[in-house]
Design a protein around this motif. Structure first.
Motif, PDB file in Angstrom:
ATOM      1  N   ARG A   1       0.837  -1.213   0.000  1.00 39.85           N
ATOM      2  CA  ARG A   1       0.000   0.000   0.000  1.00 39.85           C
ATOM      3  C   ARG A   1       0.865   1.253   0.000  1.00 39.85           C
ATOM      4  N   ASP A   2       1.916   1.251   0.826  1.00 39.58           N
ATOM      5  CA  ASP A   2       2.805   2.416   0.883  1.00 39.58           C
ATOM      6  C   ASP A   2       3.500   2.643  -0.454  1.00 39.58           C
ATOM      7  N   PHE A   3       3.858   1.555  -1.122  1.00 36.15           N
ATOM      8  CA  PHE A   3       4.502   1.661  -2.433  1.00 36.15           C
ATOM      9  C   PHE A   3       3.577   2.360  -3.426  1.00 36.15           C
ATOM     10  N   CYS A   4       2.304   1.969  -3.411  1.00 35.15           N
ATOM     11  CA  CYS A   4       1.350   2.590  -4.341  1.00 35.15           C
ATOM     12  C   CYS A   4       1.079   4.049  -3.970  1.00 35.15           C
ATOM     13  N   ARG A   5       1.067   4.348  -2.676  1.00 33.36           N
ATOM     14  CA  ARG A   5       0.904   5.754  -2.263  1.00 33.36           C
ATOM     15  C   ARG A   5       2.080   6.595  -2.751  1.00 33.36           C
ATOM     16  N   MET A   6       3.286   6.020  -2.686  1.00 31.15           N
ATOM     17  CA  MET A   6       4.467   6.729  -3.178  1.00 31.15           C
ATOM     18  C   MET A   6       4.336   7.001  -4.676  1.00 31.15           C
ATOM     19  N   LEU A   7       3.882   5.995  -5.435  1.00 30.11           N
ATOM     20  CA  LEU A   7       3.712   6.175  -6.872  1.00 30.11           C
ATOM     21  C   LEU A   7       2.610   7.188  -7.187  1.00 30.11           C
ATOM     22  N   GLN A   8       1.524   7.141  -6.407  1.00 28.29           N
ATOM     23  CA  GLN A   8       0.433   8.099  -6.618  1.00 28.29           C
ATOM     24  C   GLN A   8       0.911   9.528  -6.422  1.00 28.29           C
ATOM     25  N   ALA A   9       1.715   9.745  -5.374  1.00 26.27           N
ATOM     26  CA  ALA A   9       2.247  11.088  -5.116  1.00 26.27           C
ATOM     27  C   ALA A   9       3.141  11.535  -6.273  1.00 26.27           C
ATOM     28  N   ARG A  10       3.914  10.609  -6.803  1.00 29.18           N
ATOM     29  CA  ARG A  10       4.805  10.976  -7.907  1.00 29.18           C
ATOM     30  C   ARG A  10       4.006  11.313  -9.172  1.00 29.18           C
ATOM     31  N   VAL A  11       2.953  10.543  -9.430  1.00 31.59           N
ATOM     32  CA  VAL A  11       2.114  10.823 -10.596  1.00 31.59           C
ATOM     33  C   VAL A  11       1.472  12.204 -10.469  1.00 31.59           C
ATOM     34  N   GLN A  12       0.972  12.514  -9.267  1.00 30.36           N
ATOM     35  CA  GLN A  12       0.338  13.821  -9.051  1.00 30.36           C
ATOM     36  C   GLN A  12       1.337  14.966  -9.184  1.00 30.36           C
ATOM     37  N   ASN A  13       2.554  14.755  -8.692  1.00 33.51           N
ATOM     38  CA  ASN A  13       3.550  15.831  -8.693  1.00 33.51           C
ATOM     39  C   ASN A  13       4.279  15.971 -10.028  1.00 33.51           C
ATOM     40  N   GLU A  14       4.507  14.848 -10.713  1.00 32.59           N
ATOM     41  CA  GLU A  14       5.341  14.885 -11.911  1.00 32.59           C
ATOM     42  C   GLU A  14       4.585  14.553 -13.189  1.00 32.59           C
ATOM     43  N   GLY A  15       3.343  14.055 -13.066  1.00 32.00           N
ATOM     44  CA  GLY A  15       2.618  13.585 -14.239  1.00 32.00           C
ATOM     45  C   GLY A  15       2.034  14.699 -15.081  1.00 32.00           C
ATOM     46  N   ARG A  16       1.501  14.308 -16.230  1.00 38.31           N
ATOM     47  CA  ARG A  16       0.863  15.246 -17.156  1.00 38.31           C
ATOM     48  C   ARG A  16      -0.632  14.984 -17.186  1.00 38.31           C
ATOM     49  N   GLY A  17      -1.382  15.996 -17.594  1.00 39.71           N
ATOM     50  CA  GLY A  17      -2.821  15.829 -17.726  1.00 39.71           C
ATOM     51  C   GLY A  17      -3.576  16.468 -16.576  1.00 39.71           C
ATOM     52  N   GLU A  18      -4.903  16.399 -16.677  1.00 44.61           N
ATOM     53  CA  GLU A  18      -5.735  17.038 -15.659  1.00 44.61           C
ATOM     54  C   GLU A  18      -5.784  16.199 -14.393  1.00 44.61           C
ATOM     55  N   THR A  19      -6.143  16.815 -13.289  1.00 42.94           N
ATOM     56  CA  THR A  19      -6.211  16.141 -11.999  1.00 42.94           C
ATOM     57  C   THR A  19      -7.156  14.946 -12.069  1.00 42.94           C
ATOM     58  N   GLY A  20      -6.707  13.830 -11.528  1.00 44.13           N
ATOM     59  CA  GLY A  20      -7.507  12.607 -11.555  1.00 44.13           C
ATOM     60  C   GLY A  20      -7.247  11.750 -12.776  1.00 44.13           C
ATOM     61  N   LYS A  21      -6.620  12.346 -13.805  1.00 46.98           N
ATOM     62  CA  LYS A  21      -6.317  11.586 -15.022  1.00 46.98           C
ATOM     63  C   LYS A  21      -4.875  11.811 -15.456  1.00 46.98           C
ATOM     64  N   ARG A  22      -4.023  12.047 -14.488  1.00 43.47           N
ATOM     65  CA  ARG A  22      -2.632  12.339 -14.808  1.00 43.47           C
ATOM     66  C   ARG A  22      -1.896  11.047 -15.173  1.00 43.47           C
ATOM     67  N   SER A  23      -0.890  11.181 -16.032  1.00 44.55           N
ATOM     68  CA  SER A  23      -0.100  10.010 -16.438  1.00 44.55           C
ATOM     69  C   SER A  23       1.380  10.328 -16.319  1.00 44.55           C
ATOM     70  N   LEU A  24       2.161   9.279 -16.089  1.00 47.15           N
ATOM     71  CA  LEU A  24       3.596   9.442 -15.914  1.00 47.15           C
ATOM     72  C   LEU A  24       4.302   8.210 -16.477  1.00 47.15           C
ATOM     73  N   THR A  25       5.342   8.446 -17.268  1.00 46.59           N
ATOM     74  CA  THR A  25       6.148   7.348 -17.803  1.00 46.59           C
ATOM     75  C   THR A  25       7.410   7.203 -16.964  1.00 46.59           C
ATOM     76  N   ILE A  26       7.633   6.015 -16.427  1.00 43.87           N
ATOM     77  CA  ILE A  26       8.800   5.801 -15.555  1.00 43.87           C
ATOM     78  C   ILE A  26       9.475   4.479 -15.893  1.00 43.87           C
ATOM     79  N   ASP A  27      10.731   4.361 -15.483  1.00 42.50           N
ATOM     80  CA  ASP A  27      11.413   3.071 -15.421  1.00 42.50           C
ATOM     81  C   ASP A  27      11.170   2.551 -14.009  1.00 42.50           C
ATOM     82  N   PRO A  28      10.386   1.479 -13.847  1.00 43.42           N
ATOM     83  CA  PRO A  28      10.007   1.058 -12.491  1.00 43.42           C
ATOM     84  C   PRO A  28      11.097   0.288 -11.752  1.00 43.42           C
TER      85      PRO A  28
END
Length: 502
Positions: free
Chosen positions: A161-188
């Motif tokens: 769960r913490d891992f997904c919360r970390m990814l969610q925060a990164r998508v919100q902070n670094e992703g593109r698009g409107e809120t709730g539909k942001r996307s981010l390309t990463i090397d996982p």
């Protein structure tokens, strides 16, 4: 991994009742061991070829090509190591039926030599015989039994769960698009390695080490580096005498030993902390009625029960930690890739996960039970991308494979990568289809013998991977939470080029 290599091997001979091919001599007699097709008689000449042609890094592809050329069984000598390699489940079944009470696998001599030189005890990975069996039975109680799995599942779920919360925060902070539909390309890859180490530490040591925070500790980063360095330096050392390299101060041996020393020092620090917790006045004065309310990790359970010496506990938890990072992080990477390029599979899995999670009321055990396609997805990933490309055994009695005589004590390797991609073993083998493991004809394979020996990524029987239950549940839980939180896609659905490492 190229999906264009669809060929198996040119089979000549007689098909038995289970569909497997058996080569027979002209008189129908069992053939001699020396008649098994081979890749060259000189192990040292072969070793030079392996280095010159970079076969170690492409061992999985080399094995596939060799089976195509020589058939379903072949002999190989590389340096000081000799083996018979097999691919058909019917032969693998025969091999495992002759493994005996104390199954043996190939000893990784560089690891054993490090323990001997540093005067460390050996864990079950490096032991054999009755000594192995006694230690393994104690470990099984803490990491394999269903009652223990239920205890550590909440710890794995917390980290997932913490891992997904970390990814969610990164998508919100670094992703593109409107809120709730942001996307981010990463090397996982780096994130998955940190997740795997954090999850392993939580289950084994009963503590979080903060790898999912924005600034993970230098000590933990060093541990990941040490594991990678240890694994990278292992293959060339398998075919050379480690003690000679140690005596002459060979840089390769020095790097390998230094990496293991870092791994052991990391474990030592965790063990000291656990010992202090167990012997603290607060712990000693705990109301017996409250015992067991909070699971404190595998290490604490082993120390409290006292069935293994502290040295043996240290040896085994160190092996569990060193063997529990890349072995889950890499399959998870392949799982994300395959789900990303197989959108229909991803949606079917998400639908099942959502329905199960809604009914589980936050209970990870119930959630996994209600989503069997998660386990099938892991099996399918490991069929196409096995962590270890071979499983080895030394039969305790003479056996016959493909109508060739195999003497007792011969190292025989079941080769998982070529088997997983063989049309002789699996229908449409290069397609990613987790549902094949859910059918009544498990594996979605042609009729044939040895049907239970098609999924061997964790080994088999008494000597199967001791961390299997931790790994399976860790991967399923994090995939479940990722699918509940994200949609996955890949910028290119082209096949991946892969290399082989220990």
């Amino acid at each position: 991994v190229s999906t264009r290599e669809t060929g198996f091997f040119p089979l000549e001979g007689v098909k038995g009742p289970s569909g497997e091919v058996r080569r027979r001599g002209g008189d129908g007699q069992v053939r001699r061991f020396e008649e098994i097709p081979h890749t060259g008689r000189s192990g040292w000449v072969n070793l030079v070829k392996f280095w010159r042609e970079d076969r170690f890094r492409h061992l999985h592809k080399y094995m596939q090509r060799t089976f195509n050329a020589l058939g379903p069984i072949y002999r190989e000598n590389v340096g000081t190591v000799s083996s018979v390699n097999i691919i058909l489940p019917s032969d693998i079944s025969e091999l495992f039926q002759s493994e005996g009470l104390h199954p043996r696998r190939m000893t990784l001599q560089p690891w054993a030599t490090h323990r001997e030189i540093r005067k460390h005890s050996k864990g079950v990975f490096l032991k054999n015989g009755e000594e192995w069996r006694a230690d393994r039975l104690q470990l099984n109680k803490e990491v394999m039994m269903s009652s223990s799995v239920k205890c550590f599942l909440p710890l794995l779920d917390e980290v997932a769960r913490d891992f997904c919360r970390m990814l969610q925060a990164r998508v919100q902070n670094e992703g593109r698009g409107e809120t709730g539909k942001r996307s981010l390309t990463i090397d996982p890859s780096p994130d998955l390695f940190r997740f795997a180490l954090e999850a392993s530490c939580h289950v084994i040591y009963g503590e979080r080490i903060g790898l999912l925070s924005s600034s993970p500790s230098l000590e933990s980063q060093k541990f990941i580096w040490a594991v990678e360095r240890m694994l990278t330096t292992t293959p060339p050392l398998l075919y050379l005498p480690p003690r000679l390299l140690q005596r002459i101060g060979a840089p390769l041996w020095t790097q390998h030993a230094t990496a293991w020393d870092l791994i052991f020092s990391h474990a030592e620090a965790r063990i000291q902390k656990a010992y202090q917790r167990l012997t603290s006045p607060k712990k000693r004065g705990l109301d017996p009625a409250l015992e067991g309310v909070q699971y404190s990790g595998v290490l604490a359970q082993l120390m409290e029960k006292g069935k293994l010496s502290l040295d043996l506990i240290k040896a085994n938890v160190t092996e569990l930690m060193a063997g529990g990072v890349d072995t889950t992080a890499v399959p998870l990477q392949f799982a994300l890739f395959e789900l990303g390029r197989n959108q229909e599979v991803q949606e079917r899995l998400r639908h099942q996960v959502r329905a199960s999670w809604a009914q589980a009321d936050g209970d990870p055990h119930k959630a996994l039970q209600g989503a069997p396609l998660l386990k099938s997805t892991i099996k399918e990933v490991l069929r196409l991308y096995p962590v270890g490309i071979t499983v080895q055994r030394y039969p305790v009695k003479d056996i016959v494979l493909q109508n060739y005589h195999i003497p007792a004590g011969t190292m025989v390797q079941a080769c998982l990568y070529p088997m997983g991609r063989s049309a002789e073993v699996f229908e449409d083998p290069l397609s990613f289809n987790p549902a094949r493991w859910s059918t009544s004809k498990e594996g979605g394979q042609p009729e044939g013998g040895g049907r239970g020996f098609r999924s061997l990524a964790f080994g088999f029987g008494a000597r199967q991977c001791v961390g299997r239950r931790i790994a399976e549940n860790e991967m399923q839980l994090v995939l479940m939470h990722i699918l509940l939180s994200f949609r996955l896609s890949v910028p290119s659905s082209e096949d991946l080029e892969t290399t082989s490492h220990v």
